[in-house]
Design an enzyme around this catalytic site. Structure first.
Site, PDB file in Angstrom:
ATOM      1  NE  ARG A  79      -2.558  -0.084   3.652  1.00 24.96           N
ATOM      2  CZ  ARG A  79      -3.340   0.280   4.648  1.00 24.96           C
ATOM      3  NH1 ARG A  79      -4.655   0.365   4.460  1.00 24.96           N
ATOM      4  NH2 ARG A  79      -2.862   0.571   5.826  1.00 24.96           N
ATOM      5  CG  ASP A 113       6.577  -3.139   9.826  1.00 25.14           C
ATOM      6  OD1 ASP A 113       7.265  -3.512   8.848  1.00 25.14           O
ATOM      7  OD2 ASP A 113       6.234  -1.964  10.003  1.00 25.14           O
ATOM      8  CG  ASP A 164       2.856  -2.811   9.057  1.00 19.24           C
ATOM      9  OD1 ASP A 164       2.833  -1.793   8.352  1.00 19.24           O
ATOM     10  OD2 ASP A 164       3.136  -3.946   8.609  1.00 19.24           O
ATOM     11  CB  THR A 214      -2.585   7.060  -2.580  1.00 23.68           C
ATOM     12  OG1 THR A 214      -1.862   5.822  -2.737  1.00 23.68           O
ATOM     13  CG2 THR A 214      -1.780   8.192  -3.184  1.00 23.68           C
TER      14      THR A 214
HETATM   15  C1  PRP Z   1      -0.995  -4.704   4.401  1.00 19.84           C
HETATM   16  C2  PRP Z   1      -1.783  -5.999   4.513  1.00 19.84           C
HETATM   17  C3  PRP Z   1      -2.642  -5.974   3.286  1.00 19.84           C
HETATM   18  C4  PRP Z   1      -2.939  -4.506   3.137  1.00 19.84           C
HETATM   19  C5  PRP Z   1      -4.323  -4.256   3.638  1.00 19.84           C
HETATM   20  O1  PRP Z   1       0.050  -4.851   3.522  1.00 19.84           O
HETATM   21  O2  PRP Z   1      -0.964  -7.138   4.609  1.00 19.84           O
HETATM   22  O3  PRP Z   1      -2.009  -6.485   2.127  1.00 19.84           O
HETATM   23  O4  PRP Z   1      -1.989  -3.803   3.927  1.00 19.84           O
HETATM   24  O5  PRP Z   1      -4.700  -2.975   3.417  1.00 19.84           O
HETATM   25  P1  PRP Z   1      -5.864  -2.545   2.393  1.00 19.84           P
HETATM   26  O6  PRP Z   1      -7.020  -3.479   2.652  1.00 19.84           O
HETATM   27  O7  PRP Z   1      -6.155  -1.134   2.772  1.00 19.84           O
HETATM   28  O8  PRP Z   1      -5.322  -2.673   1.004  1.00 19.84           O
HETATM   29  P2  PRP Z   1       1.135  -3.696   3.273  1.00 19.84           P
HETATM   30  O9  PRP Z   1       0.724  -2.848   2.133  1.00 19.84           O
HETATM   31  O10 PRP Z   1       1.425  -2.998   4.553  1.00 19.84           O
HETATM   32  O11 PRP Z   1       2.396  -4.499   2.760  1.00 19.84           O
HETATM   33  P3  PRP Z   1       3.293  -5.611   3.463  1.00 19.84           P
HETATM   34  O12 PRP Z   1       2.450  -6.850   3.609  1.00 19.84           O
HETATM   35  O13 PRP Z   1       4.391  -5.780   2.489  1.00 19.84           O
HETATM   36  O14 PRP Z   1       3.759  -5.106   4.797  1.00 19.84           O
HETATM   37  N1  URA Z   2      -2.243  -3.293   7.108  1.00 19.87           N
HETATM   38  C1  URA Z   2      -1.777  -3.715   8.302  1.00 19.87           C
HETATM   39  O1  URA Z   2      -0.746  -4.408   8.368  1.00 19.87           O
HETATM   40  N2  URA Z   2      -2.443  -3.359   9.387  1.00 19.87           N
HETATM   41  C2  URA Z   2      -3.565  -2.615   9.366  1.00 19.87           C
HETATM   42  O2  URA Z   2      -4.146  -2.343  10.425  1.00 19.87           O
HETATM   43  C3  URA Z   2      -4.038  -2.192   8.107  1.00 19.87           C
HETATM   44  C4  URA Z   2      -3.358  -2.548   6.980  1.00 19.87           C
END
Ligand code: PRP
Ligand code: URA
Length: 207
Positions: free
Chosen positions: A102, A201, A198, A106
């Protein structure tokens, strides 16, 4: 359609997973265990093929799932934290990956990788991501799979925000969602409250 798994084991594991004092090792283990519970529920309607086996006592007819009918696809990165629990249940699972992150301003997902089994359109896809927040990432992943001709998709997440559930249900009413808990809401940065922070993380120990 969303199914929230109501079970004391789910409540218990979620309580430890969400706790900010839970470290990386335990977080990973729990994410895998919760994924197993979600997969167990999502595969309730799996078709069984008859086969003949022999117990130490006698021959008998038995039933097995044809694992070739399925593909499991984690959304990178955090979805990888769920694959371990899937592999424990379905050791021969075919696994693809969809790379999305994400954009923090945005909140729109950005695609960086897409690799799925060649015969994906003949399989039921079980899509994995611990967090359904705005629903942008899940929607984009589903649209990529549909473009590849996939007809049956189930989405497994650990925590879902009502906003993301609404978006998925409106955009893809045919996709069944299985989750550990529907939480209260998103905050102004698109994080789920109370959530678990997160997920990527916490799984990868990057913060
Ligand atoms: C997080 C999570 C989802 C997304 C959810 O990933 O694992 O993929 O956010 O958010 P949304 O429903 O608003 O799209 P992130 O983009 O943080 O990436 P990562 O898994 O690489 O940490
Ligand atoms: N992605 C995450 O990892 N945590 C949240 O709460 C939302 C999006």
């Amino acid at each position: 359609m969303i199914k929230e798994i109501k079970h004391p084991l789910m409540e218990h594991k979620l309580a430890i997973l969400r706790d900010k004092n839970t470290g990386t090792k335990e977080f990973r283990e729990l994410a895998g265990e919760i994924a197993s519970i979600l997969c167990y529920e999502a595969m309730r309607d799996a078709a069984l093929d008859e086969c003949e086996i022999e117990t130490p006592m006698q021959k008998m007819k038995a039933k097995k799932i044809n694992e070739d009918r399925y593909a499991f696809i984690p959304i990178l990165r955090a979805g990888m934290g769920m694959t371990d629990g899937i592999e424990k249940l379905i050791p021969n699972a075919k696994i693809g990956v969809i790379g999305l992150y994400r954009n923090e301003e945005t909140l729109k997902p950005v695609k960086y990788y897409y690799k799925v089994p060649k015969d994906i359109k003949n399989r039921t896809v079980i899509l994995l991501d611990p967090m359904l927040a705005t629903g942008g990432s899940a929607s984009d992943a589903i649209s990529m799979l549909k473009e590849d001709g996939v007809k049956n998709i189930k989405f497994l997440c650990i925590i879902a925000a009502p906003e993301g559930v609404k978006k998925l249900e409106e955009t893809y009413p045919d996709v069944e969602i299985f989750c550990g808990k529907i939480d209260e809401k998103l905050n102004e940065n698109g994080y789920i409250l109370p959530g678990l922070g997160d997920a990527g993380d916490r799984i990868f120990g990057t913060k």
